[in-house]
Design a protein around this motif. Structure first.
Motif, PDB file in Angstrom:
ATOM      1  N   ILE A  66       0.866  -1.180   0.000  1.00  0.00           N
ATOM      2  CA  ILE A  66       0.000   0.000   0.000  1.00  0.00           C
ATOM      3  C   ILE A  66       0.901   1.228   0.000  1.00  0.00           C
ATOM      4  N   ASN A  67       0.774   2.056  -1.017  1.00  0.00           N
ATOM      5  CA  ASN A  67       1.655   3.218  -1.168  1.00  0.00           C
ATOM      6  C   ASN A  67       1.370   4.305  -0.138  1.00  0.00           C
ATOM      7  N   ASN A  68       2.390   5.134   0.102  1.00  0.00           N
ATOM      8  CA  ASN A  68       2.183   6.350   0.875  1.00  0.00           C
ATOM      9  C   ASN A  68       1.240   7.277   0.118  1.00  0.00           C
ATOM     10  N   PHE A  69       0.719   8.274   0.807  1.00  0.00           N
ATOM     11  CA  PHE A  69      -0.258   9.148   0.157  1.00  0.00           C
ATOM     12  C   PHE A  69      -0.243  10.542   0.784  1.00  0.00           C
ATOM     13  N   ILE A  70      -0.882  11.468   0.095  1.00  0.00           N
ATOM     14  CA  ILE A  70      -1.007  12.845   0.583  1.00  0.00           C
ATOM     15  C   ILE A  70      -2.471  13.274   0.513  1.00  0.00           C
ATOM     16  N   ASP A  71      -2.756  14.405   1.112  1.00  0.00           N
ATOM     17  CA  ASP A  71      -4.081  15.012   1.041  1.00  0.00           C
ATOM     18  C   ASP A  71      -4.215  15.688  -0.322  1.00  0.00           C
ATOM     19  N   GLU A 232      -7.642   9.251  -0.855  1.00  0.00           N
ATOM     20  CA  GLU A 232      -8.847   8.622  -1.418  1.00  0.00           C
ATOM     21  C   GLU A 232      -8.513   7.330  -2.164  1.00  0.00           C
ATOM     22  N   LYS A 233      -7.304   7.253  -2.721  1.00  0.00           N
ATOM     23  CA  LYS A 233      -6.886   6.062  -3.458  1.00  0.00           C
ATOM     24  C   LYS A 233      -6.306   4.983  -2.549  1.00  0.00           C
ATOM     25  N   GLN A 234      -5.595   5.389  -1.506  1.00  0.00           N
ATOM     26  CA  GLN A 234      -4.825   4.427  -0.709  1.00  0.00           C
ATOM     27  C   GLN A 234      -5.502   4.000   0.596  1.00  0.00           C
ATOM     28  N   VAL A 235      -6.219   4.907   1.255  1.00  0.00           N
ATOM     29  CA  VAL A 235      -6.849   4.558   2.532  1.00  0.00           C
ATOM     30  C   VAL A 235      -7.816   3.372   2.414  1.00  0.00           C
TER      31      VAL A 235
END
Length: 253
Positions: A66-71, A232-235
């Protein structure tokens, strides 16, 4: 129930002592045996750590990426101001390639090098600005003052700073180390170079300086591609993992 999340790469590409290797073997093997799920940030990170597991069958069965992500709120619609300024964000340590970047900066006196981070910074050079540690709430304005982001690390898992730079439309220059090519596509999001290759770093910086249209092209690509790395993609992937574990627990009862 145990879910193990790995946010470090335990020094991939870095020579380790026997004692360090034994510690990593213990951590990864223990997690492989007793975790219900193991979450990694990239396939490169997962593959690097797999070799330290004494229980590879369990490791592979329990692993997911699961990749890291940002807002997504920090993503620019369009970057309007471009220049040849470079930005580095990270610790001022050898493992981050700090000394390598200083060496390059001395050879490119007409390029502005900007540093944000922590550590000893005993450099007095006209083309270098050290901002030191910046609060997260203020850091985006510093990204916006630059067009190129550079991270010449010797090991990484999945640095958030790369996503922040992409979200502000910067060209990414990063070491070609495990996991990085999963984030940065060479020629599309920026360019990859071998860790410690200061001549290649210099070559890429000068190429971008002489090709402003290339900076704008890659900036547009990054403002599109960053949407793959939003919450929205990773959570939902994290939620799916937790629900699966809870379901298994319920079924056993």
């Amino acid at each position: 129930k145990i879910i193990s999340s790995f946010h470090v790469n335990f020094g991939a590409n870095i020579e380790k002592t026997f004692f360090e290797k034994m510690i990593i073997f213990f951590i990864i093997s223990y997690s492989s045996l007793f975790s219900n799920k193991m979450i990694f940030l990239t396939r490169g990170q997962k593959n690097n750590l797999k070799k330290y597991s004494l229980f590879k069958k369990f490791f592979l069965k329990k692993s997911t990426v699961i990749n890291n992500f940002i807002d997504k709120k920090i993503i620019l619609q369009k970057k309007n101001k471009f220049n040849n300024n470079l930005l580095f964000v990270g610790r001022y340590t050898p493992i981050k390639g700090f000394q390598d970047l200083l060496k390059v900066s001395k050879q490119l006196k007409n390029i502005s090098f900007n540093f944000i981070g922590e550590g000893k910074f005993n450099v007095n050079q006209r083309n270098i600005t050290n901002y030191g540690k910046i609060q997260n709430k203020n850091i985006l304005e510093y990204y916006d003052q630059n067009s190129i982001f550079i991270l010449p690390s010797y090991t990484e898992a999945f640095p958030i700073v790369i996503l922040e730079a992409m979200a502000r439309g910067l060209v990414i220059l990063v070491s070609d180390i495990p996991g990085m090519r999963e984030i940065v596509k060479d020629g599309r999001n920026g360019y990859l170079f071998q860790s410690g290759d200061t001549e290649k770093m210099k070559e890429l910086i000068l190429y971008l300086k002489d090709n402003p249209k290339e900076i704008k092209r890659i900036s547009r690509n990054n403002l599109k591609d960053i949407h793959k790395f939003t919450a929205e993609k990773q959570v939902p992937k994290y939620i799916k993992v937790y629900r699966e574990i809870l379901r298994e627990n319920k079924n056993k009862k």
